[in-house]
Design a protein around this motif. Structure first.
Motif, PDB file in Angstrom:
ATOM      1  N   PRO A  57       0.828  -1.197   0.000  1.00 17.90           N
ATOM      2  CA  PRO A  57       0.000   0.000   0.000  1.00 17.90           C
ATOM      3  C   PRO A  57       0.868   1.254   0.000  1.00 17.90           C
ATOM      4  N   PRO A  58       0.298   2.397  -0.375  1.00 18.63           N
ATOM      5  CA  PRO A  58       1.080   3.636  -0.385  1.00 18.63           C
ATOM      6  C   PRO A  58       1.373   4.106   1.046  1.00 18.63           C
ATOM      7  N   LEU A  59       2.654   4.033   1.439  1.00 22.39           N
ATOM      8  CA  LEU A  59       3.070   4.415   2.791  1.00 22.39           C
ATOM      9  C   LEU A  59       4.228   5.396   2.738  1.00 22.39           C
ATOM     10  N   VAL A  60       4.232   6.324   3.686  1.00 21.68           N
ATOM     11  CA  VAL A  60       5.342   7.245   3.889  1.00 21.68           C
ATOM     12  C   VAL A  60       5.739   7.162   5.362  1.00 21.68           C
ATOM     13  N   ALA A  61       6.900   7.758   5.688  1.00 24.18           N
ATOM     14  CA  ALA A  61       7.350   7.728   7.077  1.00 24.18           C
ATOM     15  C   ALA A  61       8.059   9.028   7.438  1.00 24.18           C
ATOM     16  N   PHE A  62       7.998   9.363   8.725  1.00 23.69           N
ATOM     17  CA  PHE A  62       8.835  10.418   9.288  1.00 23.69           C
ATOM     18  C   PHE A  62       9.234   9.977  10.684  1.00 23.69           C
ATOM     19  N   LEU A  89      -2.761   7.747  10.141  1.00 23.63           N
ATOM     20  CA  LEU A  89      -1.702   7.119  10.920  1.00 23.63           C
ATOM     21  C   LEU A  89      -1.829   5.607  10.808  1.00 23.63           C
ATOM     22  N   ASP A  90      -0.790   4.957  10.303  1.00 21.35           N
ATOM     23  CA  ASP A  90      -0.817   3.514  10.086  1.00 21.35           C
ATOM     24  C   ASP A  90      -0.147   2.753  11.226  1.00 21.35           C
ATOM     25  N   ALA A  91       1.034   3.197  11.663  1.00 23.69           N
ATOM     26  CA  ALA A  91       1.760   2.500  12.734  1.00 23.69           C
ATOM     27  C   ALA A  91       2.835   3.418  13.299  1.00 23.69           C
ATOM     28  N   VAL A  92       3.211   3.156  14.533  1.00 23.53           N
ATOM     29  CA  VAL A  92       4.303   3.874  15.190  1.00 23.53           C
ATOM     30  C   VAL A  92       5.202   2.837  15.849  1.00 23.53           C
ATOM     31  N   LEU A 108       4.572   5.649  10.464  1.00 22.55           N
ATOM     32  CA  LEU A 108       4.128   5.271   9.123  1.00 22.55           C
ATOM     33  C   LEU A 108       2.747   5.869   8.874  1.00 22.55           C
ATOM     34  N   GLY A 109       2.609   6.503   7.728  1.00 22.48           N
ATOM     35  CA  GLY A 109       1.321   7.059   7.324  1.00 22.48           C
ATOM     36  C   GLY A 109       0.840   6.404   6.056  1.00 22.48           C
ATOM     37  N   LYS A 110      -0.431   6.047   6.027  1.00 18.20           N
ATOM     38  CA  LYS A 110      -1.029   5.505   4.804  1.00 18.20           C
ATOM     39  C   LYS A 110      -1.549   6.684   3.988  1.00 18.20           C
ATOM     40  N   VAL A 111      -1.056   6.815   2.769  1.00 19.01           N
ATOM     41  CA  VAL A 111      -1.401   7.949   1.912  1.00 19.01           C
ATOM     42  C   VAL A 111      -2.798   7.764   1.349  1.00 19.01           C
ATOM     43  N   ILE A 112      -3.625   8.801   1.538  1.00 14.65           N
ATOM     44  CA  ILE A 112      -4.990   8.743   1.010  1.00 14.65           C
ATOM     45  C   ILE A 112      -5.216   9.762  -0.109  1.00 14.65           C
ATOM     46  N   ALA A 113      -4.355  10.788  -0.169  1.00 17.30           N
ATOM     47  CA  ALA A 113      -4.424  11.782  -1.249  1.00 17.30           C
ATOM     48  C   ALA A 113      -3.093  12.515  -1.292  1.00 17.30           C
ATOM     49  N   LEU A 114      -2.726  13.002  -2.455  1.00 18.39           N
ATOM     50  CA  LEU A 114      -1.482  13.753  -2.600  1.00 18.39           C
ATOM     51  C   LEU A 114      -1.514  14.542  -3.895  1.00 18.39           C
ATOM     52  N   GLU A 115      -0.723  15.626  -3.908  1.00 19.50           N
ATOM     53  CA  GLU A 115      -0.700  16.455  -5.105  1.00 19.50           C
ATOM     54  C   GLU A 115       0.514  17.367  -5.079  1.00 19.50           C
TER      55      GLU A 115
END
Length: 165
Positions: free
Chosen positions: A50-55, A123-126, A136-143
């Motif tokens: 799935p589309p995931l990002v992290a910080f 928020l997907d997981a910490v 970890l964040g699950k991406v729901i929209a981006l531009e």
């Protein structure tokens, strides 16, 4: 196995400071309607499916617990001309968002005006990772809002990217 560390934290920071990072602001809106945000230089894509990002917020961050409680956030990629905005939002204080223009994403998080791009997430997981968290964040929209040079952090200073001819 017992690893022996042969350097101090100042050396670690100095050496890794030679790797440039982009500068982002992670934003959310708390239950009472107040925007909350934190500046991060440790943002990355993780997965396409799935589309995931992290910080990676520090465990000592005062903003991270407030963002975590919301359960959703928007990552705003700052442009090279937004250094003043970066400094304002990285400061401490109750009203860091005073005078900061933004709109609200479909997910309810602030999208800062004139950013290069934004990534809206749930928020997907910490996970704990030393003195930081891996968020970890699950991406729901981006531009992409403004295809300009991003704000970079390198060797303790801000700068911008330029293409080589």
């Amino acid at each position: 196995m017992n690893d022996v560390i042969s350097f101090d934290s100042a050396t670690f920071r100095r050496v890794l400071g030679h790797y440039p990072t982009g500068v982002c602001v992670v934003t959310a809106v708390e239950a009472e309607g107040a925007p909350v945000g934190m500046v991060v230089g440790s943002f990355t894509s993780v997965s396409l499916d799935p589309p995931l990002v992290a910080f990676f917020p520090a465990k000592t961050s005062q903003s991270w617990p407030r963002l975590a409680a919301v359960g959703k956030f928007c990552v705003n990629v700052l442009a090279s001309d937004q250094q003043a905005l970066c400094r304002q939002l990285s400061g401490r204080g109750e009203d860091k968002f005073a005078g900061v223009s933004h709109r609200v994403s479909a997910n309810g998080s602030p999208i800062l005006d004139n950013v290069v791009a934004w990534i809206d997430c749930t928020l997907d997981a910490v996970h704990e990772a030393g003195d930081h968290y891996i968020v970890l964040g699950k991406v729901i929209a981006l531009e992409v809002d403004r295809p300009e040079s991003p704000l970079l952090f390198f060797q303790g200073n801000y700068g911008e990217f330029s293409l080589l001819a």
